[in-house]
Design an enzyme around this catalytic site. Structure first.
Site, PDB file in Angstrom:
ATOM      1  N   ASP A  34     -19.306  16.602  54.199  1.00  0.00           N
ATOM      2  CA  ASP A  34     -17.898  16.987  54.310  1.00  0.00           C
ATOM      3  C   ASP A  34     -17.673  17.849  55.556  1.00  0.00           C
ATOM      4  O   ASP A  34     -16.656  17.723  56.243  1.00  0.00           O
ATOM      5  CB  ASP A  34     -17.460  17.792  53.074  1.00  0.00           C
ATOM      6  CG  ASP A  34     -17.399  16.909  51.838  1.00  0.00           C
ATOM      7  OD1 ASP A  34     -17.688  15.695  51.964  1.00  0.00           O
ATOM      8  OD2 ASP A  34     -17.080  17.429  50.763  1.00  0.00           O
ATOM      9  N   ASP A  38     -15.107  17.174  58.505  1.00  0.00           N
ATOM     10  CA  ASP A  38     -14.077  18.145  58.878  1.00  0.00           C
ATOM     11  C   ASP A  38     -14.141  18.494  60.364  1.00  0.00           C
ATOM     12  O   ASP A  38     -13.131  18.709  61.018  1.00  0.00           O
ATOM     13  CB  ASP A  38     -14.218  19.432  58.051  1.00  0.00           C
ATOM     14  CG  ASP A  38     -13.850  19.186  56.596  1.00  0.00           C
ATOM     15  OD1 ASP A  38     -13.188  18.170  56.323  1.00  0.00           O
ATOM     16  OD2 ASP A  38     -14.251  19.987  55.739  1.00  0.00           O
ATOM     17  N   SER A  83       7.487  -9.078  37.798  1.00  0.00           N
ATOM     18  CA  SER A  83       6.753  -8.363  36.748  1.00  0.00           C
ATOM     19  C   SER A  83       5.967  -9.400  35.939  1.00  0.00           C
ATOM     20  O   SER A  83       5.897 -10.562  36.335  1.00  0.00           O
ATOM     21  CB  SER A  83       7.708  -7.523  35.911  1.00  0.00           C
ATOM     22  OG  SER A  83       8.390  -8.344  35.040  1.00  0.00           O
ATOM     23  N   LYS A 117      -5.192  -3.749  33.241  1.00  0.00           N
ATOM     24  CA  LYS A 117      -3.818  -3.477  33.691  1.00  0.00           C
ATOM     25  C   LYS A 117      -3.702  -1.968  33.862  1.00  0.00           C
ATOM     26  O   LYS A 117      -3.768  -1.211  32.898  1.00  0.00           O
ATOM     27  CB  LYS A 117      -2.818  -3.994  32.665  1.00  0.00           C
ATOM     28  CG  LYS A 117      -1.382  -3.882  33.138  1.00  0.00           C
ATOM     29  CD  LYS A 117      -0.461  -4.700  32.241  1.00  0.00           C
ATOM     30  CE  LYS A 117       0.948  -4.750  32.776  1.00  0.00           C
ATOM     31  NZ  LYS A 117       1.614  -3.461  32.805  1.00  0.00           N
ATOM     32  N   ARG A 138       8.292  -0.453  43.954  1.00  0.00           N
ATOM     33  CA  ARG A 138       8.741  -1.769  43.522  1.00  0.00           C
ATOM     34  C   ARG A 138      10.272  -1.818  43.450  1.00  0.00           C
ATOM     35  O   ARG A 138      10.885  -2.819  43.773  1.00  0.00           O
ATOM     36  CB  ARG A 138       8.138  -2.077  42.153  1.00  0.00           C
ATOM     37  CG  ARG A 138       8.576  -3.381  41.583  1.00  0.00           C
ATOM     38  CD  ARG A 138       7.834  -3.692  40.299  1.00  0.00           C
ATOM     39  NE  ARG A 138       8.299  -4.945  39.755  1.00  0.00           N
ATOM     40  CZ  ARG A 138       9.389  -5.063  38.994  1.00  0.00           C
ATOM     41  NH1 ARG A 138      10.101  -4.018  38.705  1.00  0.00           N
ATOM     42  NH2 ARG A 138       9.751  -6.247  38.541  1.00  0.00           N
ATOM     43  N   CYS A 434      -3.257  35.611   0.713  1.00  0.00           N
ATOM     44  CA  CYS A 434      -2.237  34.554   0.672  1.00  0.00           C
ATOM     45  C   CYS A 434      -2.915  33.257   0.196  1.00  0.00           C
ATOM     46  O   CYS A 434      -3.924  32.830   0.773  1.00  0.00           O
ATOM     47  CB  CYS A 434      -1.657  34.374   2.073  1.00  0.00           C
ATOM     48  SG  CYS A 434      -0.656  32.906   2.267  1.00  0.00           S
TER      49      CYS A 434
END
Ligand code: IVH
Length: 674
Positions: A34, A38, A83, A117, A138, A434
């Site tokens: 990285d 950079d 679609s 999908k 779309r 309780c």
């Protein structure tokens, strides 16, 4: 540097950076670090600052976002973005195949491609001579919005297609799905909650919201991803089949989903669909079905399209994990710690085949934030094993007759005035006796991860508490067959079975016992940590807050709760009674406990033969620690099936990676690991 040499250097840097971008983002296989990347990017930025005229829109420096827009421009799609027609269930997939065969006047098997999908946002990317020139949503299928600047910030989208022997089409309108990962979604919502901003409902909405930012520097901060799956116009290149098109897209540097398969008959299609279904909970992103497409482009053309969807493809839709229903009432449930939880009572609806009529509303703040009222129409969702929850209200369905709800001032079970401690979101009933709390404490004590008293259902607990046969958990161990058999609808044999189960729950290991006590914030994991560290109940009982906090993974809140629990005379008395009545605490064997001491394990992917939770419990029972993400402190990463990014991270950090077989071997071996 002269302008001329700068121009040359800029061109070289762009090619190099584009290459590394593709290795990193599309192939998941970086060649440089990285830092190195950079450094190259910085060099390019510096040159572009010095020679402003050299900046081009496709430069890798342009991915950080540009100045905000007032509105998006419209873009007409050269070929409409259609679609897909839906199939609900595999039978409808077979019917689709029969329709295709009739249409193509053949009885031969048709070759299809089956793909997941992706539950994301549909976009179109236009490449001219390999250069990314425009990207759009779309929209209505004919006209979408120009979101080029936002799409540029997605590093997986190549600014320039890779030129291979198959030189890119002169114009390619490639289509795909932009999506958010499930973990990215949770992280973003957590941040937003922290800032008091409205939360996104699901990863799809998050992706849509991120793409519709007028300020592309906001989009640039969002971890968006893309898979391409189809195309509109492709000039200057012939694809004979869908499968071939996908393979070529990959070569050009576009990201194609790896779980796509060719199926040579409808039976194979069904198998592939089942595979996609089984992927659903394993993937890092959401999918909402499988798409089945005729492979051959000639046959696709023969089958043709309708006005809104092609005849040559169909989407097998998974059942929605969300549903809409009406909220009929809100009831208060009192938990074992006295917490009052508002529960939505709804007109029953099915999600993934499971009927749901209750969902949690968490607390008053959540009700206020979502503005949930009795009588509202609401969207509810069920994710994995979690309790269904109310996602949002459908305000357009309000009639004005809906009523606001407030948590009552008195506990609905025992009439004690409820309290809300400072800094807490929940209201609590402070009465330790309780009956509602008692029932919950008893249920918890006997539950699977605790003393595991088999056959002790909700009804029986209610009966035992109502008849006052059980007033504390210690009373379990003074029950007789006669007393149990005296309860309504209780046969002798069932009474005996319960008694046997109670008898065998007497031998219990320290961790389970601690968990069974129901101390606030002491879940199964914390209980194991405490047991592993203090070894005996006496030691835990005598530990002060400081000693408790000194244990790795025990924070001040847990320490305080544990300490307070043992300060309460009543709690100590109950524990003494339990021990007097035959509960025997089993200490974990010393040698075993030490085996994984000081070692941290991370599991990723599916395991064979046991659940993730079991595997973690196993590690902890052998003295090891488990974590959910890989860091430099991780000692071992156990890679199961379909492992994802954690394995990659482990490799990057040089952490030892084990297969499940190697891990199993390690568990069995006598030696502690190196
Ligand atoms: S093919 C004409 N493949 O689902 C067919 N679509 O409900 C073009 N989608 O608008 C689409 N995953 O945005 C195709 N593997 C996939 C897909 C996929 C998701 C979306 C796509 C489409 C929508 C239809």
């Amino acid at each position: 540097m002269s302008r001329e040499s700068a121009e040359k250097r800029v061109a070289t840097l762009r090619t190099t950076l584009n290459h590394h971008n593709h290795r990193y983002y599309v192939l998941d296989d970086p060649e440089i670090s990285d830092t190195e990347y950079d450094r190259l990017l910085r060099e390019l930025q510096d040159l572009e600052t010095e020679f402003k005229e050299l900046v081009t829109p496709d430069s890798p420096t342009q991915r950080v976002g540009a100045a905000p827009l007032d509105a998006f421009n419209s873009v007409e799609h050269a070929v409409p973005m259609l679609s897909l027609d839906n199939a609900f269930g595999l039978q409808e997939v077979r019917e689709f195949d029969q329709r295709i065969k009739r249409l193509l006047k053949t009885e031969d098997d048709i070759e299809y491609v089956v793909e997941p999908k992706i539950d994301g946002v549909a976009v179109e990317l236009v490449y001219e001579n390999g250069l990314f020139v425009q990207g759009s949503t779309r929209g209505n299928g004919q006209v979408g919005e120009d979101i080029t600047r936002n799409l540029r910030t997605i590093k997986e989208i190549p600014m320039r297609l890779i030129s291979t022997r198959a030189a890119p089409a002169t114009r390619l309108d490639v289509r795909g799905e932009v999506y958010y990962t499930s973990s990215g979604f949770s992280a973003l919502n957590k941040e937003r909650a922290g800032r008091g901003e409205p939360l996104y409902a699901n990863p799809r909405n998050t992706a849509a919201g991120s793409l519709r930012q007028l300020d592309s520097s906001i989009t640039a901060q969002r971890p968006l991803h893309i898979f391409v799956h189809s195309f509109g116009q492709a000039a200057g290149y012939e694809f004979s089949s869908h499968w071939q098109a996908l393979a070529v897209f990959r070569k050009w540097g576009l990201r194609v989903n790896p779980h796509i398969e060719v199926a040579r008959s409808v039976d194979e299609v069904i198998k592939c669909c089942e595979k996609v279904v089984s992927l659903r909970d394993k993937l890092e992103y959401e999918i909402d079905g499988a798409v089945i497409k005729i492979n051959s482009h000639d046959l696709q053309a023969q089958a043709g399209t309708r006005s809104r969807s092609p005849r040559w493809a169909i989407a097998l839709k998974f059942e929605a994990k969300q549903a809409t229903t009406q909220l009929l009432d809100i009831k208060i449930q009192v938990g074992r710690t006295g917490a009052l939880t508002p529960v939505a009572i709804m007109a029953p609806v099915k999600i993934e085949g499971v009927e749901i009529s209750r969902a949690t509303l968490h607390n008053q703040d959540e009700i206020d934030r979502k503005d949930v009222r009795i009588g509202d129409w609401v969207v509810i969702q069920r994710a994995g094993d979690v309790i269904p929850e109310v996602v949002k209200v459908i305000e357009s369905k309000r009639t004005g007759k809906e009523t606001l709800f407030r948590i009552p001032e008195k506990c609905p079970e025992c009439e004690t005035t409820v309290v809300r401690l400072e800094g807490e979101a929940v209201h609590r009933c402070p009465n330790l006796s309780c009956p509602a709390q008692l029932k919950e404490r008893i249920r918890h004590f006997a539950s699977k991860g605790a003393t595991d008293i088999e056959g002790l259902g909700v009804k029986l607990v209610d009966q035992l508490v109502a008849s006052e046969l059980v007033t504390t958990v210690a009373d379990f161990y003074s029950l007789s067959k006669e007393k149990i058999a005296g309860l309504e609808r209780m046969a002798d044999k069932s009474a005996q079975n319960i008694l046997t189960a109670i008898e065998s729950s007497k031998k219990v290991d320290l961790a389970r016992f601690l968990y069974a006590l129901g101390i606030r914030h002491v879940g199964e994991h914390v209980a194991r940590v405490l047991a592993g560290s203090f070894k005996t109940l006496e030691n835990i009982k005598n530990a002060d807050q400081e000693a408790l906090e000194a244990v790795h993974e025990i924070g001040p809140q847990v320490a305080e709760n544990v300490f307070q629990f043992f300060q309460e005379k009543k709690n100590v008395e109950i524990i003494e009674l339990l021990l007097q009545r035959g509960v025997e605490l089993q200490q974990a064997a010393e040698a075993q406990e030490q085996k994984f001491s000081g070692q941290t394990f991370v599991f990723t992917g599916g395991l064979n033969g046991y659940s993730r939770k079991d595997a973690e419990a196993l590690v902890e029972s052998l003295g090891g620690r488990t974590a959910s993400s890989v860091s430099r402190n991780t000692d071992f990463v156990i890679v199961g099936e379909n492992a994802g990014s954690k394995a990659r991270k482990a490799a990057e950090l040089g952490v030892t990676i084990l297969s499940q077989a190697e891990f199993d071997e390690m568990v069995k071996s006598e030696e502690p690991p190196d």
